[in-house]
Design a protein around this motif. Structure first.
Motif, short mmCIF file in Angstrom:
data_model
loop_
_atom_site.label_atom_id
_atom_site.label_comp_id
_atom_site.label_asym_id
_atom_site.label_seq_id
_atom_site.Cartn_x
_atom_site.Cartn_y
_atom_site.Cartn_z
N GLY A 1 0.38 -5.67 1.95
CA GLY A 1 1.66 -5.32 2.53
C GLY A 1 1.53 -3.88 2.99
N LEU A 2 1.08 -3.71 4.21
CA LEU A 2 0.68 -2.39 4.68
C LEU A 2 1.90 -1.49 4.89
CD1 LEU A 2 -2.15 -1.26 5.37
CD2 LEU A 2 -1.68 -1.82 7.76
N TRP A 3 1.79 -0.25 4.39
CA TRP A 3 2.81 0.75 4.70
C TRP A 3 2.24 1.70 5.74
CZ3 TRP A 3 3.07 6.21 3.17
CH2 TRP A 3 4.22 6.83 3.69
N LEU A 4 2.95 1.83 6.86
CA LEU A 4 2.58 2.75 7.92
C LEU A 4 3.71 3.76 8.09
CD1 LEU A 4 1.32 0.17 10.60
CD2 LEU A 4 -0.08 1.48 8.99
N ALA A 5 3.41 5.03 7.86
CA ALA A 5 4.42 6.07 8.09
C ALA A 5 4.79 6.10 9.57
CB ALA A 5 3.89 7.42 7.64
N ALA A 6 5.96 6.63 9.87
CA ALA A 6 6.50 6.57 11.22
C ALA A 6 5.56 7.14 12.28
CB ALA A 6 7.86 7.26 11.28
N PRO A 7 4.91 8.29 12.06
CA PRO A 7 4.04 8.80 13.13
C PRO A 7 2.88 7.87 13.47
CG PRO A 7 4.61 10.55 11.58
CD PRO A 7 5.07 9.27 10.97
N VAL A 8 2.21 7.32 12.46
CA VAL A 8 1.07 6.44 12.77
C VAL A 8 1.57 5.11 13.34
CG1 VAL A 8 0.84 5.36 10.48
CG2 VAL A 8 -1.17 5.64 11.92
N ALA A 9 2.75 4.64 12.91
CA ALA A 9 3.31 3.43 13.50
C ALA A 9 3.57 3.63 14.99
CB ALA A 9 4.60 3.04 12.78
N ALA A 10 4.10 4.80 15.36
CA ALA A 10 4.36 5.08 16.78
C ALA A 10 3.06 5.14 17.58
CB ALA A 10 5.13 6.39 16.91
N THR B 1 0.80 -1.22 0.00
CA THR B 1 0.00 0.00 0.00
C THR B 1 0.84 1.28 0.00
OG1 THR B 1 -0.21 0.13 2.43
CG2 THR B 1 -1.85 -1.20 1.23
N ASN B 2 2.16 1.18 -0.22
CA ASN B 2 2.93 2.42 -0.34
C ASN B 2 2.61 3.17 -1.64
OD1 ASN B 2 4.29 0.81 -2.18
ND2 ASN B 2 6.31 1.08 -1.27
N VAL B 3 1.78 2.58 -2.48
CA VAL B 3 1.30 3.29 -3.67
C VAL B 3 0.28 4.36 -3.28
CG1 VAL B 3 -0.56 1.62 -4.13
CG2 VAL B 3 0.39 2.95 -6.02
N HIS B 4 -0.26 4.29 -2.07
CA HIS B 4 -1.26 5.25 -1.59
C HIS B 4 -0.61 6.23 -0.62
CE1 HIS B 4 -3.82 2.37 -3.48
NE2 HIS B 4 -3.79 1.51 -2.50
N PRO B 5 -1.07 7.47 -0.56
CA PRO B 5 -0.38 8.48 0.25
C PRO B 5 -0.83 8.58 1.70
CG PRO B 5 -2.05 9.53 -1.10
CD PRO B 5 -2.05 8.07 -1.48
N ALA B 6 -1.78 7.79 2.17
CA ALA B 6 -2.33 7.96 3.52
C ALA B 6 -1.26 7.80 4.59
CB ALA B 6 -3.46 6.97 3.75
N THR C 1 2.68 -8.80 6.46
CA THR C 1 3.94 -8.10 6.21
C THR C 1 3.70 -6.60 6.14
OG1 THR C 1 5.91 -8.02 4.78
CG2 THR C 1 3.78 -8.28 3.68
N LEU C 2 4.70 -5.84 6.59
CA LEU C 2 4.67 -4.39 6.53
C LEU C 2 5.87 -3.91 5.74
CD1 LEU C 2 3.82 -3.43 10.24
CD2 LEU C 2 2.23 -3.70 8.32
N ASN C 3 5.67 -2.82 5.02
CA ASN C 3 6.79 -2.18 4.32
C ASN C 3 7.34 -1.08 5.22
OD1 ASN C 3 8.48 -0.61 2.63
ND2 ASN C 3 7.34 -1.27 0.82
N GLY C 4 8.54 -1.31 5.73
CA GLY C 4 9.18 -0.35 6.62
C GLY C 4 10.34 0.37 5.98
#
Length: 422
Positions: free
Chosen positions: A51-60, A17-22, A85-88
């Motif tokens: 394969g979820l992408w979580l930006a650092a603020p939401v991951a924290a 999901t790093n193709v999406h900007p959320a 799996t997550l894309n970090g």
């Protein structure tokens, strides 16, 4: 999607999901409804992997709030979605107007990268399906190659030791193992399987390994069987595969005009010639450039492979091609034998929004159908290797034969330039 390997193991296939900007929880939930649900419906599958992408603020935020993690998992389950799996790799702002080299910061010499990755592991442990064997997180291959010296290497080593300890703590606390895979990439400290073997061979293989991006493997001009043998000999497990294809030109001088249409301002498109495979430094400027426009200006000799993820089901128009042969050879080496060499696979075409204008999806529905077509392509490649769908999906069923809920029929919603079967 889930597939069954001949050895009885479950192989998970999803899209990244790093193709999406959320970059916040509300945006993540909105992207599930806008894209993931239509993708699942187009594929006709009961269960879609992300394969979820979580930006650092939401991951924290999620790592600090068990109730929020439970709510996110419930939202995924309600929609027929699962995450193993997550894309970090990208830390934040991956779909910003200009990303380029910012994607490599912070790197593994910093505490920020360590904290982010352990936050992701903690989140993933609570998102994993009950029957999943383990989770995986992909990350950058230490750092961009400049600057890098003994001091940087020592700082990174301390962070990796702390990462190993942190992953062990996550497993003790949750009972769920999560592995981290370093993703070799052109221009980074670890670009090739040889560099991975030299720099990462003493890592704890129960916690750490390699995320093998097949477009990056192709850009390094590596032969998949030999590269995988090199990783095995170094004791580096492939914990995750990014199922991706790169842009290729057999004659860049003749193809200069066509290649120029792929130059764009958001991402780096490292370019490599075949000579890089035998060079002491694969980023040697005699064989390599750090972006496509630089390669065109330098007129690098020989055939080129360009770090530009192209849709799997829709190769570029001639005279350009993609590195699908490398993808097929790598999947065969990993999954075509008696045992599965990896059980987490992500389709990772994050470049839909910067494709040449004639190939770019114009609506959310078109993007969803393009992603579905890529997943159908990847699924059918795995079925050809002998894997069996385990979630109700129908191999060979073109996603464009299915209508996306709330949208026009797929044959009208997707332009032929996307290459989706009509």
């Amino acid at each position: 999607m889930r597939l069954r390997h001949a050895d009885g193991s479950t192989v998970h296939l999803g899209y990244c999901t790093n193709v999406h900007p959320a970059e916040d929880t509300a945006g993540i939930l909105a992207q599930l409804d806008t894209y993931a649900l239509p993708v699942r419906e187009a594929l006709g599958t009961d269960l879609l992997g992300l394969g979820l992408w979580l930006a650092a603020p939401v991951a924290a935020e999620l790592a600090a709030d068990p109730a929020a993690r439970r709510r996110l998992r419930a939202e995924l389950t309600h929609r027929g979605l699962e995450v193993v799996t997550l894309n970090g790799f990208p830390y934040a702002a991956f779909q910003a107007p200009v990303v380029k080299g910012a994607v490599y910061h912070p790197d593994w010499t910093t505490g920020q990268r360590l904290r982010y990755t352990l936050d992701l592991a903690r989140v993933l442990a609570d998102l994993l399906p009950d029957d999943a064997a383990r989770g995986s997180v992909s990350t950058l291959p230490l750092a961009w190659r400049h600057p890098w010296d003994a001091g940087h290497a020592e700082a990174a080593r301390r962070r990796l030791d702390a990462l190993t300890a942190g992953l062990a703590e996550v497993e003790r606390d949750t009972g769920r193992p999560v592995r981290v895979g370093f993703e070799p990439e052109p221009g980074c400290v670890v670009e090739s399987s040889g560099q991975a073997a030299a720099l990462l061979a003493d890592l704890d293989p129960d916690r750490l390994g390699i995320c093998l991006d097949l477009a990056h493997l192709a850009c390094a001009w590596e032969e998949p069987v030999a590269a995988l043998a090199r990783l095995r000999a170094a004791g580096l497990p492939v914990v995750k595969v990014q199922v991706s294809a790169a842009l290729e030109s057999a004659d860049p001088v003749a193809d200069a005009e066509a290649l120029g249409r792929w130059v764009e301002p958001r991402f780096l498109h490292q370019t490599r010639t075949a000579g890089c495979a035998h060079a002491a430094d694969p980023a040697d400027p005699a064989y390599a450039a750090d972006d496509l426009d630089a390669a065109l200006a330098a007129r690098l000799p020989g055939a080129w492979r360009v770090h530009y993820h192209v849709p799997l089901h829709a190769p570029p128009e001639p005279p350009l091609t993609s590195t699908l042969p490398v993808l097929r050879a790598a999947l065969a080496a990993l999954l075509g034998g008696p045992t599965a060499g990896c059980d987490h696979l992500d389709v990772e075409t994050y470049t839909w929004g910067v494709l040449p204008a004639a190939r770019r999806p114009g609506t959310d529905a078109e993007l969803a159908l393009g992603i579905a077509a890529e997943l159908a392509f990847a699924r059918d490649e795995l079925v050809t290797l002998g894997l069996t769908p385990a979630d109700g999906a129908v191999p060979g069923q073109p996603p464009a034969d299915r209508a996306v809920p709330g949208q026009p029929p797929a044959d009208r919603a997707v332009p032929t330039t996307l290459g989706v079967p009509r």
